[in-house]
Design a protein around this motif. Structure first.
Motif, PDB file in Angstrom:
ATOM      1  N   ASN A 149       1.110  -1.489  -0.157  1.00 16.73           N
ATOM      2  CA  ASN A 149       0.027  -0.021  -0.104  1.00 16.73           C
ATOM      3  C   ASN A 149       0.883   1.624  -0.299  1.00 16.73           C
ATOM      4  N   ARG A 150       1.073   1.759  -0.655  1.00 16.10           N
ATOM      5  CA  ARG A 150       2.402   2.778  -1.043  1.00 16.10           C
ATOM      6  C   ARG A 150       2.229   3.900  -0.286  1.00 16.10           C
ATOM      7  N   PRO A 151       2.243   5.176  -0.088  1.00 11.64           N
ATOM      8  CA  PRO A 151       3.820   5.147   0.024  1.00 11.64           C
ATOM      9  C   PRO A 151       4.648   3.788   1.440  1.00 11.64           C
ATOM     10  N   GLU A 152       3.935   3.162   1.396  1.00 18.36           N
ATOM     11  CA  GLU A 152       3.974   1.871   2.955  1.00 18.36           C
ATOM     12  C   GLU A 152       5.194   1.354   2.587  1.00 18.36           C
ATOM     13  N   VAL A 153       6.176   1.242   3.063  1.00 19.87           N
ATOM     14  CA  VAL A 153       7.106   0.157   2.282  1.00 19.87           C
ATOM     15  C   VAL A 153       7.155  -1.822   2.987  1.00 19.87           C
ATOM     16  N   ALA A 154       5.679  -1.803   3.622  1.00 20.88           N
ATOM     17  CA  ALA A 154       5.381  -3.443   4.251  1.00 20.88           C
ATOM     18  C   ALA A 154       4.611  -3.336   4.290  1.00 20.88           C
ATOM     19  N   ILE A 155       3.537  -4.754   4.055  1.00 24.60           N
ATOM     20  CA  ILE A 155       2.416  -4.506   3.840  1.00 24.60           C
ATOM     21  C   ILE A 155       2.194  -6.155   4.445  1.00 24.60           C
ATOM     22  N   ILE A 156       1.853  -7.024   5.489  1.00 27.58           N
ATOM     23  CA  ILE A 156       1.483  -8.696   6.293  1.00 27.58           C
ATOM     24  C   ILE A 156      -0.130  -9.724   5.733  1.00 27.58           C
ATOM     25  N   ALA A 157      -0.342 -10.149   5.628  1.00 23.98           N
ATOM     26  CA  ALA A 157      -1.232 -11.027   5.030  1.00 23.98           C
ATOM     27  C   ALA A 157      -0.735 -12.659   6.273  1.00 23.98           C
TER      28      ALA A 157
END
Length: 418
Positions: free
Chosen positions: A353-361
């Protein structure tokens, strides 16, 4: 009658244009004052446009998907005589009248009536002249299914007064022998769907993310047997507290881990070349709605206990799905969770989810045998996936971050420790 030119008002926040998501009127329609005319989408939210006068619609600005500039003509209305003027007027609606954000999930379809049209009924009568006088009774869902399967409802025998899905099933099983239908039914016609509104925003955001961010993903297996046991016990004694799912527990584990991995709770401005490592965890929770994927945000997630997180997750999911989420509730996340619940699959590679740098699933929890020393036991196992921006997060950091979360989830009593 006087002609009223309704211009798209200044809806603030530096917005220059807005996209037409849906019209709720057509040329020739009569409208009342304050009647909903259109839904316009900005980069922040969807805004309802209401008519400031009563009258008849003469002209509309464009089609859904078109963009209209602030101050440009949105609609032209022939006013009723009692609006008090005989001269043509051109007025901009004050911006405060339009600031009622919603999401495209709240937009009703243009036609919620019976999908069977007059022409379809005539076709039915032409194909079955002996049945022309028999009124075909069926629900919209049954009619839609029959249309998709290429079934003429006039040829379907009903057990009762209404044709039901079971009658369609019987027709598919036995109708072929009577020469009525093929084994698979007719092919559905091609469908052309214009990508507009929230769907276009999602498409643009995902394309920008994949185009600009070098993604890498990492997946780790976690034994959640003890965690699920604790969750069941807590729910059994929760009283008036909200029911716990996995998400509040996972968010708690993430928030307890973030202080040692500040690079994960960050936003990267790649134009300025600045990474902002946030002290507070504003957790985005990807939520599926009728209009598409939205990401409502839990503010200060690190300061909430598991029950408060559960309540806030439920509240935000409801506001997103009902179309009542505000732009503030849908922006400002620093780290996002994307969960498909029971559809979680074995592993996933979510898009950041730009501009974030990480996404967890988190993925689906499954029961299977695992080795425990020299013994074999039944365990509940879940894979945890993470995607990261390789420009600012190294693989070692991502793996270490997930391993730290794993240690907490496999010893869940630590989640409740002060």
């Amino acid at each position: 009658m006087a002609r009223f030119t309704f211009r798209l008002p200044d809806i603030g926040e530096g917005i220059a244009t807005a996209e037409i998501v849906a019209w709720h009127v057509r040329p020739g329609d009569r409208v009342a004052e304050d009647q909903r005319l259109a839904d316009m989408m900005t980069d922040k939210a969807t805004i309802e446009m209401e008519s400031p006068v009563a009258g008849s619609i003469i002209e509309l600005a464009g089609e859904p998907g078109d963009r209209v500039a602030i101050g440009a003509t949105l609609a032209v209305i022939d006013m009723e005589e009692d609006n008090g003027t005989a001269d043509a007027v051109s007025v901009s609606l004050p911006s405060e009248r339009a600031e009622r954000p919603t999401t495209p999930s709240s937009i009703p379809p243009e036609d919620e009536g019976d999908p069977s049209t007059d022409s379809e009924r005539k076709d039915t009568e032409d194909k079955a002249p002996n049945e022309a006088r028999r009124k075909i009774l069926a629900s919209p869902a049954v009619r839609a299914r029959a249309r998709d399967l290429g079934i003429d409802l006039a040829q379907v025998q009903a057990e009762g007064e209404h044709i039901r899905h079971a009658d369609l099933d019987a027709f598919l099983r036995y109708g072929r022998e009577q020469g009525y239908a093929s084994a698979t039914g007719a092919a559905r016609p091609d469908e052309h769907v214009r990508v507009i509104g929230l769907r276009r925003r999602i498409a643009d955001a995902m394309a920008e993310s994949k185009r600009n961010i070098p993604h890498f993903s990492y997946v780790e297996e976690i034994d959640v047997t003890a965690l699920e046991g604790m969750r069941v016990q807590l729910n059994a004694h929760r009283g008036e507290l909200p029911k716990l799912t996995l998400l509040p527990l996972l968010i708690t584990a993430i928030c307890r881990t973030v202080p040692d991995f500040a690079m994960m709770n960050a936003r990267y401005n790649d134009v300025a070349g600045i990474v902002t490592r946030h002290g507070a965890v504003h957790m985005g929770v990807a939520t599926q709605t009728a209009g598409g994927l939205l990401v409502p945000v839990i503010r200060e997630a690190q300061s909430r206990n598991i029950w408060q997180l559960a309540a806030e997750i439920a509240r935000l999911a409801e506001t997103a799905r009902s179309g009542k989420a505000t732009s503030a509730e849908l922006s400002g996340s620093t780290l996002t969770i994307s969960s498909l619940g029971a559809l979680g699959g074995i592993a996933s590679t979510p898009v950041i989810n730009r501009p974030e740098v990480a996404i967890i699933a988190p993925n689906r929890i499954v029961e299977r045998p695992v080795l425990d020393g020299e013994d074999i036991r039944r365990a509940l196992v879940m894979n945890l996936s993470i995607s990261c921006d390789h420009r600012v997060v190294d693989g070692w950091d991502a793996a270490s971050f997930v391993q730290a979360i794993k240690r907490l989830l496999e010893a869940p009593a630590l989640l409740l420790a002060p």
